[in-house]
Design a protein around this motif. Structure first.
Motif, PDB file in Angstrom:
ATOM      1  N   THR A   1      42.645  38.972  45.940  1.00 18.57           N
ATOM      2  CA  THR A   1      41.380  38.589  46.566  1.00 18.57           C
ATOM      3  C   THR A   1      41.614  37.728  47.801  1.00 18.57           C
ATOM      4  N   ALA A   2      40.577  37.599  48.592  1.00 22.94           N
ATOM      5  CA  ALA A   2      40.633  36.794  49.806  1.00 22.94           C
ATOM      6  C   ALA A   2      40.662  35.301  49.481  1.00 22.94           C
ATOM      7  N   SER A   3      40.318  34.941  48.244  1.00 20.44           N
ATOM      8  CA  SER A   3      40.262  33.527  47.852  1.00 20.44           C
ATOM      9  C   SER A   3      41.481  33.088  47.048  1.00 20.44           C
ATOM     10  N   GLY A   4      42.541  33.924  47.018  1.00 24.56           N
ATOM     11  CA  GLY A   4      43.787  33.496  46.412  1.00 24.56           C
ATOM     12  C   GLY A   4      43.968  33.800  44.942  1.00 24.56           C
ATOM     13  N   PHE A   5      43.216  34.753  44.417  1.00 20.63           N
ATOM     14  CA  PHE A   5      43.334  35.087  42.996  1.00 20.63           C
ATOM     15  C   PHE A   5      43.908  36.485  42.807  1.00 20.63           C
ATOM     16  N   LEU A   6      44.592  36.648  41.694  1.00 25.61           N
ATOM     17  CA  LEU A   6      45.075  37.950  41.250  1.00 25.61           C
ATOM     18  C   LEU A   6      44.193  38.378  40.092  1.00 25.61           C
ATOM     19  N   LYS A   7      43.635  39.584  40.159  1.00 26.55           N
ATOM     20  CA  LYS A   7      42.708  40.081  39.149  1.00 26.55           C
ATOM     21  C   LYS A   7      43.344  41.235  38.369  1.00 26.55           C
ATOM     22  N   LYS A   8      43.327  41.126  37.062  1.00 27.96           N
ATOM     23  CA  LYS A   8      43.831  42.183  36.178  1.00 27.96           C
ATOM     24  C   LYS A   8      42.645  42.947  35.600  1.00 27.96           C
ATOM     25  N   TYR A   9      42.637  44.257  35.804  1.00 25.39           N
ATOM     26  CA  TYR A   9      41.509  45.069  35.342  1.00 25.39           C
ATOM     27  C   TYR A   9      41.682  45.440  33.870  1.00 25.39           C
ATOM     28  N   ASN A  10      40.647  45.153  33.073  1.00 26.69           N
ATOM     29  CA  ASN A  10      40.609  45.529  31.663  1.00 26.69           C
ATOM     30  C   ASN A  10      39.762  46.782  31.512  1.00 26.69           C
ATOM     31  N   GLU A  11      40.443  47.886  31.270  1.00 25.10           N
ATOM     32  CA  GLU A  11      39.748  49.168  31.205  1.00 25.10           C
ATOM     33  C   GLU A  11      38.797  49.251  30.021  1.00 25.10           C
ATOM     34  N   SER A  12      39.133  48.585  28.916  1.00 27.82           N
ATOM     35  CA  SER A  12      38.343  48.697  27.683  1.00 27.82           C
ATOM     36  C   SER A  12      36.918  48.188  27.838  1.00 27.82           C
ATOM     37  N   ASN A  13      36.757  47.104  28.598  1.00 32.04           N
ATOM     38  CA  ASN A  13      35.407  46.542  28.762  1.00 32.04           C
ATOM     39  C   ASN A  13      34.994  46.402  30.226  1.00 32.04           C
ATOM     40  N   ASP A  14      35.741  47.063  31.121  1.00 30.25           N
ATOM     41  CA  ASP A  14      35.394  47.083  32.544  1.00 30.25           C
ATOM     42  C   ASP A  14      35.225  45.668  33.099  1.00 30.25           C
ATOM     43  N   SER A  15      36.237  44.824  32.847  1.00 35.46           N
ATOM     44  CA  SER A  15      36.188  43.437  33.312  1.00 35.46           C
ATOM     45  C   SER A  15      37.516  43.059  33.972  1.00 35.46           C
ATOM     46  N   PHE A  16      37.583  41.840  34.491  1.00 33.84           N
ATOM     47  CA  PHE A  16      38.770  41.382  35.194  1.00 33.84           C
ATOM     48  C   PHE A  16      39.208  40.016  34.682  1.00 33.84           C
ATOM     49  N   ASP A  17      40.502  39.883  34.386  1.00 32.53           N
ATOM     50  CA  ASP A  17      41.096  38.575  34.122  1.00 32.53           C
ATOM     51  C   ASP A  17      41.546  37.995  35.449  1.00 32.53           C
ATOM     52  N   SER A  18      41.443  36.677  35.595  1.00 34.24           N
ATOM     53  CA  SER A  18      41.689  36.034  36.872  1.00 34.24           C
ATOM     54  C   SER A  18      42.859  35.059  36.797  1.00 34.24           C
ATOM     55  N   TYR A  19      43.729  35.088  37.816  1.00 33.89           N
ATOM     56  CA  TYR A  19      44.886  34.195  37.887  1.00 33.89           C
ATOM     57  C   TYR A  19      44.961  33.589  39.287  1.00 33.89           C
ATOM     58  N   ASP A  20      45.011  32.255  39.338  1.00 35.96           N
ATOM     59  CA  ASP A  20      45.109  31.547  40.614  1.00 35.96           C
ATOM     60  C   ASP A  20      46.579  31.444  41.013  1.00 35.96           C
ATOM     61  N   VAL A  21      46.977  32.153  42.065  1.00 36.27           N
ATOM     62  CA  VAL A  21      48.395  32.183  42.450  1.00 36.27           C
ATOM     63  C   VAL A  21      48.780  30.977  43.312  1.00 36.27           C
ATOM     64  N   PHE A  22      47.819  30.110  43.606  1.00 37.40           N
ATOM     65  CA  PHE A  22      48.102  28.914  44.399  1.00 37.40           C
ATOM     66  C   PHE A  22      48.012  27.631  43.566  1.00 37.40           C
ATOM     67  N   ASP A  23      47.769  27.739  42.252  1.00 39.35           N
ATOM     68  CA  ASP A  23      47.533  26.536  41.451  1.00 39.35           C
ATOM     69  C   ASP A  23      48.771  25.654  41.308  1.00 39.35           C
ATOM     70  N   HIS A  24      49.957  26.182  41.580  1.00 39.39           N
ATOM     71  CA  HIS A  24      51.204  25.420  41.460  1.00 39.39           C
ATOM     72  C   HIS A  24      51.730  24.958  42.820  1.00 39.39           C
ATOM     73  N   SER A  25      51.038  25.350  43.898  1.00 40.32           N
ATOM     74  CA  SER A  25      51.571  25.162  45.240  1.00 40.32           C
ATOM     75  C   SER A  25      50.878  24.036  45.986  1.00 40.32           C
ATOM     76  N   LYS A  26      51.498  23.667  47.086  1.00 39.26           N
ATOM     77  CA  LYS A  26      50.853  22.768  48.034  1.00 39.26           C
ATOM     78  C   LYS A  26      49.586  23.437  48.551  1.00 39.26           C
ATOM     79  N   THR A  27      48.541  22.658  48.728  1.00 47.05           N
ATOM     80  CA  THR A  27      47.263  23.218  49.176  1.00 47.05           C
ATOM     81  C   THR A  27      47.452  23.952  50.501  1.00 47.05           C
TER      82      THR A  27
END
Length: 245
Positions: A164-190
């Motif tokens: 995403t444009a806001s710094g997240f990685l989204k995992k698509y869940n086919e079973s319920n048509d939803s997305f899990d979200s992961y912040d790839v900048f949460d460990h980094s310098k702002t």
């Protein structure tokens, strides 16, 4: 034992060598061995010797509709999909013609991928779209309800991942048509920007992430942990990672 490393060299192709434009945005090698280059002014096919250029011809309804090429993708059937500034096109190798996928002509096609069920996924502007060619059905993941998508990849197990444009990685869940979200900048310098330019799934269970200001990152699918690989140049200037091979 002594080992001897091979030398390497690069050959540069520009307009003088037959390329349609020096600003190359994307490239792909198809199953037949042809190299395809998408530029700001035309689609190029290279056979190792010469270029064939495809551009819009107002008098030919079967020509490509736009000359600014953003993305290229070859599906499992060997069909070539071309994402332009104004729409997604499917290329016919038999007739060397282009067919516009309806309802996509209102924006740029940033990325294209196919899932393990044969659904084509693409990003129109910042909107994620799923397309079933057999049923001619579209499913639109509206930005206001979901997120601004920038890139797509599929891991070896067939799972779809979207950046995403806001710094997240989204995992698509086919079973319920939803997305899990992961912040790839949460460990980094702002960062100055959280823009993710590209995601690329490797064969060893990681996803490589190219950012606009913090270089390359690696996401471990098994642990959901993200680490920095290459963030800054030696002089502390930022690194923009655009793609991976």
């Amino acid at each position: 034992n002594n080992a001897c490393g091979q030398t390497y060299s690069f050959r540069q192709y520009q307009v003088e060598n037959g390329l349609s434009n020096n600003a190359t945005i994307c490239c792909l090698q198809d199953k037949k061995g042809f190299l395809w280059f998408g530029t700001k002014d035309g689609l190029n096919r290279f056979d190792g010797y010469s270029f064939k250029i495809f551009r819009n011809d107002p008098d030919d309804t079967n020509s490509i509709g736009n000359n600014f090429i953003h993305s290229l993708y070859e599906d499992n059937d060997g069909s070539l999909w071309i994402g332009t500034e104004k729409g997604l096109y499917k290329y016919s190798t038999t007739t060397e013609s282009f067919a516009l996928l309806k309802s996509t002509s209102n924006g740029p096609i940033r990325d294209i991928r196919m899932d393990h069920k044969g659904n084509l996924w693409f990003i129109l502007g910042f909107t994620l779209v799923q397309y079933n060619e057999l049923k001619n059905q579209f499913k639109i993941y509206d930005v206001a309800k979901y997120f601004e998508a920038t890139s797509i990849c599929t891991s070896p197990d067939g799972t779809l991942w979207i950046s995403t444009a806001s710094g997240f990685l989204k995992k698509y869940n086919e079973s319920n048509d939803s997305f899990d979200s992961y912040d790839v900048f949460d460990h980094s310098k702002t960062p100055v920007s959280r823009w993710i330019e590209r995601v690329y799934a490797t064969n060893n269970g990681t996803i490589l992430i190219g950012t606009s200001n913090q270089g390359a990152k690696s996401f471990d699918i098994a642990t959901s942990k993200c680490k920095d690989l290459l963030t800054y140049n030696p002089d502390k200037t930022e690194i923009f990672v655009r793609n991976f091979v």
